[in-house]
Design an enzyme around this catalytic site. Structure first.
Site, PDB file in Angstrom:
ATOM      1  N   ASP A 127     -40.364 -52.927  67.584  1.00  0.00           N
ATOM      2  CA  ASP A 127     -39.730 -51.661  67.997  1.00  0.00           C
ATOM      3  C   ASP A 127     -40.692 -50.483  67.895  1.00  0.00           C
ATOM      4  OD1 ASP A 127     -37.489 -53.246  68.026  1.00  0.00           O
ATOM      5  OD2 ASP A 127     -36.272 -51.903  66.792  1.00  0.00           O
ATOM      6  N   HIS A 283     -41.959 -53.623  63.645  1.00  0.00           N
ATOM      7  CA  HIS A 283     -42.292 -52.351  64.306  1.00  0.00           C
ATOM      8  C   HIS A 283     -43.771 -52.304  64.664  1.00  0.00           C
ATOM      9  CE1 HIS A 283     -38.486 -51.494  62.331  1.00  0.00           C
ATOM     10  NE2 HIS A 283     -38.313 -50.539  63.233  1.00  0.00           N
TER      11      HIS A 283
HETATM   12 ZN    ZN Z   1     -36.663 -47.623  66.291  1.00  0.00          ZN
END
Ligand code: ZN
Length: 329
Positions: A127, A283
């Site tokens: 992400d 992430h």
């Molecule tokens: Zn996010």
């Protein structure tokens, strides 16, 4: 007579002087008081704006899953029920959750609990990119000939455009994670959500020529940051034929505790054994260097466990904190 007039004049002059002095003092006191108030106001305004910035940053970047993991593991027996309610895998949870507002259960996970000898499908998802870390992640995935899923946000500029294109060209799944990733704007109303959604969808189509079919809500579908009922947004995505994915395994790289790369690997490998399908939250934002460092050892560990590492596609078991099917059209 002259004496008394002179005396009178002298006294009245003294009186005027005294009054002037008192007036001067009062004016100075008011002046100083005003100055102090202005300074205090300025300091307070500065501090409020700093706190607002900090709050935005915290909402965007930090979670508390680590602390919650520890707590939930202590208080709940490791039964099907506790897995069903999936208390351990809530990363990117909001500060509201930290304050004890509770975690929304994963409603569609019961059939996803792995039995002995089940094969494990693992979907690595990244992400908040693209960023300078994305290229390194792509290199590592290429080295092992593996495909993953990138839930990207909107970033303008040639270097980012190259990364969106690389994701598509190298066979990964390019998916949406909002354009702005600003909770306040995104979740303000259905209108602002739709605006943001159209922006990221059109932007990615313009850059890559690819229509994205998957979405991940910043903070997850179960976030408590949104001022608007999340079901409005879910219903909109349903209408658009967009499937959103949350996650059931968290690497922990979004938490405020800085995990070492080894710990990130451990967090993932210890959780994926529980599920047939694991959607792993990671992430690739600018600051997530530990994630890059963890990726290669994580791949090796997963491969040694004999799991399948796949990109999200239409055959992927959907993992949602709030099931799309529970929302009326
Ligand atoms: Zn996010």
């Amino acid at each position: 007579m002259e004496d008394s007039t002179a005396k009178g004049l002298k006294e009245s002059r003294k009186k005027r002087e005294r009054i002037a002095k008192v007036k001067g003092t009062i004016v100075s006191i008011i002046g100083i008081w005003l100055m102090i108030s202005i300074v205090i106001c300025a300091v307070l305004m500065w501090r409020v704006s700093r706190l607002e910035e900090k709050m935005d940053y915290l909402l965007d970047n930090f979670t508390v899953s680590g602390q919650m993991d520890a707590e939930s593991k202590q208080t709940l027996p490791n039964t099907d029920e506790s897995m069903y309610f999936n208390l351990e895998d809530t990363t990117e949870v909001s500060l509201m959750e930290e304050m004890g507002y509770g975690i929304v259960p994963v409603m569609n996970q019961k059939e996803n609990i792995a039995q002995e000898n089940d094969t494990h499908k693992v979907y690595l998802t990244f992400d908040d990119g693209p960023s300078s870390n994305t290229a390194q992640i792509l290199d590592i995935l290429k080295k092992y000939d593996l495909k993953a899923t990138f839930f990207v946000i909107g970033r303008e500029g040639e270097e980012y455009e190259e990364l969106y294109k690389r994701i598509v060209e190298e066979g990964h799944t390019l998916a949406m994670h909002s354009y702005t990733h600003k909770y306040k704007v995104l979740y303000e109303s259905l209108e602002s959500f739709v605006d943001d959604f159209s922006r990221i969808q059109n932007y990615l189509y313009k850059v890559t020529g690819k229509e994205c079919l998957y979405y991940r809500f910043p903070g997850g579908s179960s976030n408590h940051v949104s001022n608007t009922d999340m079901t409005e947004f879910i219903s909109y995505l349903n209408e658009q034929g967009i499937t959103y994915f949350d996650w059931n395994v968290s690497s922990g790289d979004a938490t405020s505790q800085a995990y070492t790369p080894e710990e990130l690997v451990q967090n993932v490998t210890s959780d994926i054994v529980k599920y047939k399908t694991s959607i792993v939250l990671m992430h690739d934002a600018e600051t997530k260097t530990s994630t890059v460092q963890a990726l290669e050892p994580m791949i090796l560990a997963l491969q040694s466990m004999g799991v399948e590492i796949l990109p999200i596609d239409e055959s992927t078991t959907v993992v949602q904190h709030i099931a799309a099917t529970s929302v009326e059209q």
